[in-house]
Motif scaffolding. Structure first.
Motif, PDB file in Angstrom:
ATOM      1  N   PRO A  37       0.840  -1.211   0.000  1.00 37.63           N
ATOM      2  CA  PRO A  37       0.000   0.000   0.000  1.00 37.63           C
ATOM      3  C   PRO A  37       0.871   1.255   0.000  1.00 37.63           C
ATOM      4  O   PRO A  37       1.859   1.329   0.734  1.00 37.63           O
ATOM      5  N   ILE A  38       0.502   2.227  -0.809  1.00 35.41           N
ATOM      6  CA  ILE A  38       1.304   3.449  -0.926  1.00 35.41           C
ATOM      7  C   ILE A  38       1.357   4.208   0.395  1.00 35.41           C
ATOM      8  O   ILE A  38       2.353   4.853   0.724  1.00 35.41           O
ATOM      9  N   THR A  39       0.289   4.092   1.208  1.00 32.21           N
ATOM     10  CA  THR A  39       0.294   4.756   2.522  1.00 32.21           C
ATOM     11  C   THR A  39       1.373   4.175   3.426  1.00 32.21           C
ATOM     12  O   THR A  39       2.064   4.907   4.137  1.00 32.21           O
ATOM     13  N   VAL A  40       1.537   2.853   3.390  1.00 27.16           N
ATOM     14  CA  VAL A  40       2.552   2.194   4.223  1.00 27.16           C
ATOM     15  C   VAL A  40       3.952   2.568   3.745  1.00 27.16           C
ATOM     16  O   VAL A  40       4.845   2.831   4.560  1.00 27.16           O
ATOM     17  N   ALA A  41       4.140   2.613   2.413  1.00 30.69           N
ATOM     18  CA  ALA A  41       5.447   2.994   1.865  1.00 30.69           C
ATOM     19  C   ALA A  41       5.826   4.407   2.305  1.00 30.69           C
ATOM     20  O   ALA A  41       6.966   4.667   2.699  1.00 30.69           O
ATOM     21  N   PHE A  42       4.864   5.340   2.251  1.00 31.96           N
ATOM     22  CA  PHE A  42       5.135   6.711   2.690  1.00 31.96           C
ATOM     23  C   PHE A  42       5.375   6.773   4.186  1.00 31.96           C
ATOM     24  O   PHE A  42       6.210   7.553   4.660  1.00 31.96           O
ATOM     25  N   MET A  43       4.630   5.983   4.977  1.00 33.85           N
ATOM     26  CA  MET A  43       4.809   6.001   6.430  1.00 33.85           C
ATOM     27  C   MET A  43       6.211   5.535   6.812  1.00 33.85           C
ATOM     28  O   MET A  43       6.903   6.179   7.613  1.00 33.85           O
ATOM     29  N   ILE A  44       6.660   4.422   6.213  1.00 32.37           N
ATOM     30  CA  ILE A  44       8.000   3.900   6.530  1.00 32.37           C
ATOM     31  C   ILE A  44       9.076   4.899   6.099  1.00 32.37           C
ATOM     32  O   ILE A  44      10.026   5.178   6.832  1.00 32.37           O
ATOM     33  N   GLY A  68       5.753  20.755   6.547  1.00 29.36           N
ATOM     34  CA  GLY A  68       5.612  20.369   5.149  1.00 29.36           C
ATOM     35  C   GLY A  68       4.260  19.774   4.838  1.00 29.36           C
ATOM     36  O   GLY A  68       3.735  19.932   3.733  1.00 29.36           O
ATOM     37  N   ALA A  69       3.675  19.093   5.834  1.00 34.60           N
ATOM     38  CA  ALA A  69       2.371  18.449   5.628  1.00 34.60           C
ATOM     39  C   ALA A  69       1.213  19.425   5.705  1.00 34.60           C
ATOM     40  O   ALA A  69       0.084  19.073   5.349  1.00 34.60           O
ATOM     41  N   SER A  70       1.480  20.642   6.172  1.00 32.69           N
ATOM     42  CA  SER A  70       0.366  21.579   6.413  1.00 32.69           C
ATOM     43  C   SER A  70       0.623  22.973   5.845  1.00 32.69           C
ATOM     44  O   SER A  70       0.147  23.959   6.395  1.00 32.69           O
ATOM     45  N   GLU A 286      -7.655   8.083   2.092  1.00 37.69           N
ATOM     46  CA  GLU A 286      -6.315   7.577   1.796  1.00 37.69           C
ATOM     47  C   GLU A 286      -5.526   8.615   0.999  1.00 37.69           C
ATOM     48  O   GLU A 286      -4.341   8.857   1.272  1.00 37.69           O
ATOM     49  N   LEU A 287      -6.184   9.243   0.047  1.00 38.13           N
ATOM     50  CA  LEU A 287      -5.555  10.274  -0.770  1.00 38.13           C
ATOM     51  C   LEU A 287      -5.084  11.443   0.100  1.00 38.13           C
ATOM     52  O   LEU A 287      -3.972  11.961  -0.076  1.00 38.13           O
ATOM     53  N   ILE A 288      -5.894  11.857   1.055  1.00 33.61           N
ATOM     54  CA  ILE A 288      -5.543  12.964   1.952  1.00 33.61           C
ATOM     55  C   ILE A 288      -4.331  12.596   2.804  1.00 33.61           C
ATOM     56  O   ILE A 288      -3.392  13.392   2.969  1.00 33.61           O
ATOM     57  N   ILE A 289      -4.326  11.372   3.331  1.00 33.11           N
ATOM     58  CA  ILE A 289      -3.210  10.917   4.170  1.00 33.11           C
ATOM     59  C   ILE A 289      -1.919  10.861   3.361  1.00 33.11           C
ATOM     60  O   ILE A 289      -0.857  11.314   3.813  1.00 33.11           O
ATOM     61  N   ILE A 290      -2.003  10.315   2.147  1.00 37.65           N
ATOM     62  CA  ILE A 290      -0.825  10.223   1.279  1.00 37.65           C
ATOM     63  C   ILE A 290      -0.260  11.609   0.989  1.00 37.65           C
ATOM     64  O   ILE A 290       0.952  11.840   1.067  1.00 37.65           O
ATOM     65  N   THR A 291      -1.133  12.551   0.670  1.00 40.83           N
ATOM     66  CA  THR A 291      -0.710  13.910   0.325  1.00 40.83           C
ATOM     67  C   THR A 291       0.020  14.572   1.494  1.00 40.83           C
ATOM     68  O   THR A 291       1.064  15.215   1.317  1.00 40.83           O
ATOM     69  N   ALA A 386      -0.170  15.384  -6.997  1.00 40.69           N
ATOM     70  CA  ALA A 386      -1.569  15.661  -6.654  1.00 40.69           C
ATOM     71  C   ALA A 386      -2.516  15.263  -7.791  1.00 40.69           C
ATOM     72  O   ALA A 386      -3.596  14.717  -7.555  1.00 40.69           O
ATOM     73  N   GLN A 387      -2.105  15.528  -9.033  1.00 45.52           N
ATOM     74  CA  GLN A 387      -2.974  15.232 -10.177  1.00 45.52           C
ATOM     75  C   GLN A 387      -3.206  13.732 -10.325  1.00 45.52           C
ATOM     76  O   GLN A 387      -4.339  13.288 -10.528  1.00 45.52           O
ATOM     77  N   MET A 388      -2.142  12.946 -10.199  1.00 40.56           N
ATOM     78  CA  MET A 388      -2.272  11.497 -10.329  1.00 40.56           C
ATOM     79  C   MET A 388      -3.074  10.913  -9.174  1.00 40.56           C
ATOM     80  O   MET A 388      -3.901  10.009  -9.368  1.00 40.56           O
ATOM     81  N   LEU A 389      -2.830  11.402  -7.982  1.00 41.88           N
ATOM     82  CA  LEU A 389      -3.568  10.898  -6.822  1.00 41.88           C
ATOM     83  C   LEU A 389      -5.054  11.232  -6.945  1.00 41.88           C
ATOM     84  O   LEU A 389      -5.916  10.409  -6.614  1.00 41.88           O
ATOM     85  N   MET A 390      -5.357  12.447  -7.407  1.00 44.13           N
ATOM     86  CA  MET A 390      -6.747  12.846  -7.593  1.00 44.13           C
ATOM     87  C   MET A 390      -7.419  11.966  -8.649  1.00 44.13           C
ATOM     88  O   MET A 390      -8.535  11.462  -8.450  1.00 44.13           O
TER      89      MET A 390
END
Length: 429
Positions: A37-44, A68-70, A286-291, A386-390
């Motif tokens: 999952p892309i979320t797990v990859a970003f978290m690690i 950076g996240a906000s 999931e998209l919001i968390i990834i971003t 952002a475009q690809m995730l959207m």
């Protein structure tokens, strides 16, 4: 700019490498892009980045990540995701997408659907100057058309994403155009002429390709009766977008229209509408968390000198005008990979690009076009942009499924490279 050692620079960029290995390389080896999952990859990768940032207290490292996240741009994007999710799902529940698809199938021959989507995306993005707004408006229709015609949903979605970057790259009101022309000190109209010479052949080739590939798409033999009132929200949204209204205002008005029409037509009651909006927002979670994680990760890379290291390395061995133009294109591409934002990438390297261009005699208009085109090419194909995730969120796909069909972003990248190698257009080279 402070000189950054190879060791420090490579360490600063290593969180991005960790993410790419975890997500892309592992998925390719396994042959399954849903395996990691892309979320797990970003978290690690984010945990690794925070742990790596030596010299700061842990609380300060977390503060950098959170900054950076906000950022203002990040929060604006998240609000767009929330509104897009609510609008897309409430429109779907009240029959808006089905009605729009039926209308499209009745108007366009099946072999023109793919080319029609590409042209519509090009026109809307050129009019409104934003790829995100175009994707929000057209991807739900493209995905539904893919289902209705038993065509490729990733292909339909990628066609819209490609057309969306046509306007992102060329429009006078696009933020990338503003950033590129202001940093290089040239007129928007001049940059547009140079840019059009470079990308128009690519757009024509992709349009011909869409016409050819569209031959295999078969429309349903019987099309249900069109409920024109249910098409209204999308028509209003497209018109408002074309006239340049703020994308958040467009989505809010569209959302209100779906509620009024849906309740009036008994597609749902008031509470049913509320629930459809809630489901749409949750679908974007999931998209919001990834971003947010991507924003935090990339801010740590920037803070540790990763972007400065790239600029430093790419500008030390330049020989001649072609070398200068390639260096400008490569550095803005690499910074875009590290920031996932083409406007930020142009602003970051714009000053350096101007110095390189002036030193080696690169025309300011050509330099601005190179910055814009290379950054749009990269932004159009990175899976965490952002475009690809959207687009992936609205079409219920994995971003990697869309990438092989992104003909236009790849085409403008090739066109930009050829414009440097062949010194084209001659007048500005």
């Amino acid at each position: 700019m402070e000189k950054i050692s190879n060791k420090k620079g490579i360490l600063a960029l290593s969180p991005l490498v960790v993410f790419l290995v975890l997500y892309l390389v592992t998925s390719i080896i396994e042959g399954d892009f849903y395996k990691v999952p892309i979320t797990v990859a970003f978290m690690i990768a984010s945990i690794y980045a925070i742990a790596l940032s030596g010299g700061f207290a842990l609380s300060h490292r977390i503060s950098i990540f959170s900054r950076g996240a906000s950022t203002e741009n990040m929060m604006l994007m998240l609000w767009i995701f929330v509104l897009a999710g609510a609008f897309a799902n409430s429109a779907k529940q009240m029959g808006c997408i089905d009605a729009t698809v039926n209308l499209t199938l009745s108007v366009l021959p099946s072999n023109m659907l793919l080319a029609g989507l590409f042209l519509a995306a090009c026109f809307i993005s050129l009019s409104i100057g934003t790829s995100v707004g175009t994707i929000v408006a057209l991807v739900p229709i493209a995905a539904a058309l893919g289902e209705a015609t038993e065509g490729s949903i990733p292909l339909m979605t990628a066609t819209v994403v490609g057309g969306a970057f046509f306007g992102d790259n060329l429009s006078f009101i696009s933020d990338t155009t503003v950033a590129a022309t202001s940093t290089q000190g040239c007129k928007m109209s001049d940059k547009f002429r140079v840019n059009l010479f470079i990308v128009l052949p690519a757009a024509i080739v992709v349009l011909i390709l869409c016409l050819y590939m569209g031959k295999g798409i078969q429309a349903p033999s019987s099309i249900p009766e069109i409920e024109y009132v249910k098409v209204t929200p999308y028509i209003i949204v497209l018109l408002m977008a074309i006239f340049g209204m703020n994308v958040m205002a467009v989505l809010t008005i569209g959302l209100m229209l779906t509620g009024v029409i849906g309740i009036f037509n008994h597609s749902y009651d008031l509470f049913g509408w509320f629930n459809s909006m809630s489901d749409g927002i949750l679908g974007m979670s999931e998209l919001i968390i990834i971003t947010m994680m991507a924003g935090g990760l990339l801010e740590i890379i920037r803070e540790n000198g990763g972007i400065d290291f790239i600029i430093q390395k790419m500008t030390t061995h330049i020989h001649g005008k072609r070398g200068a133009e390639f260096a400008i294109g490569i550095v803005v591409s690499l910074v875009d990979i590290c920031t996932a934002n083409n406007t930020v990438a142009i602003i970051t390297v714009g000053g350096i690009a101007k110095q390189i261009g002036d030193k080696y005699g690169v025309d300011n208009r050509k330099c601005a076009s190179i910055l814009d085109t290379f950054s749009c090419c990269v932004q159009g194909i990175i899976p965490y942009g952002a475009q690809m995730l959207m687009a992936a969120g609205l079409s219920k796909l994995n971003p990697i499924e869309i990438i092989p069909y992104l003909y236009y972003p790849f085409a403008i990248g090739i066109a930009a490279i050829l414009s440097i190698l062949l010194r084209f257009p001659k007048r500005y080279s």
